[in-house]
Scaffold this active site. Structure first.
Site, PDB file in Angstrom:
ATOM      1  CB  VAL A  76      -0.914   0.005   1.249  1.00 50.49           C
ATOM      2  CG1 VAL A  76      -1.773   1.250   1.298  1.00 50.49           C
ATOM      3  CG2 VAL A  76      -1.766  -1.255   1.286  1.00 50.49           C
ATOM      4  CB  CYS A  77       1.048   4.192  -2.199  1.00 49.50           C
ATOM      5  SG  CYS A  77       1.941   5.758  -2.302  1.00 49.50           S
ATOM      6  CB  ILE A  78       3.752   4.882   3.001  1.00 52.68           C
ATOM      7  CG1 ILE A  78       3.599   5.334   4.451  1.00 52.68           C
ATOM      8  CG2 ILE A  78       4.850   5.621   2.259  1.00 52.68           C
ATOM      9  CD1 ILE A  78       4.760   4.961   5.337  1.00 52.68           C
ATOM     10  CB  ALA A  81      -1.744   4.603   3.212  1.00 53.24           C
TER      11      ALA A  81
END
Length: 129
Positions: A76-78, A81
């Site tokens: 998940v792209c931090i 997110a």
């Protein structure tokens, strides 16, 4: 053939459901899925606080089950997110939040993980809404 999937559509989007069906078909046909990268609105799929109406399929739960069954690398792209309130325990502590909500089976990381996966695979397929 080695694939990486980039999903950037919202959980309720038909593109998100198509991405899951595509991933299932890939593995069923003997291909490998090296990484699934959730970006932009798709980061909500990784939230364990997402609630679906009873008359709609729970695509977030379906993704989580699929990822765990096949032990997939689900990133998940931090940055995306954090903007949308999806955090793991480390980020919750870092930003002094009361709780984390990243579902089991997902990892927060940067776009470098997507780039690395693209370099190591033969095909990247992007599902967007």
């Amino acid at each position: 053939m080695k694939f990486v999937l980039l999903i950037s559509s919202a959980p309720q989007s038909p593109a998100t459901r198509r991405a899951l069906r595509f991933a299932q078909a890939l593995l069923g046909s003997g291909h490998s899925l090296e990484r699934v990268f959730f970006y932009q609105e798709a980061v909500h799929i990784a939230s364990k606080l997402l609630v679906y109406p009873q008359d709609e399929p729970n695509i977030a739960q379906q993704w989580q089950t699929f990822i765990q069954q096949h032990q997939l690398d689900a990133v998940v792209c931090i940055a995306a997110a954090l903007r949308r309130g999806v955090v793991d325990e480390g980020e919750a502590k870092r930003y002094q939040l009361q709780a984390s909500n990243l579902a089991q089976g997902y990892t927060l990381s940067g776009l470098g993980q997507l780039h690395e996966a693209i370099q190591q695979t033969e095909r990247m397929v992007h599902f967007r809404g």
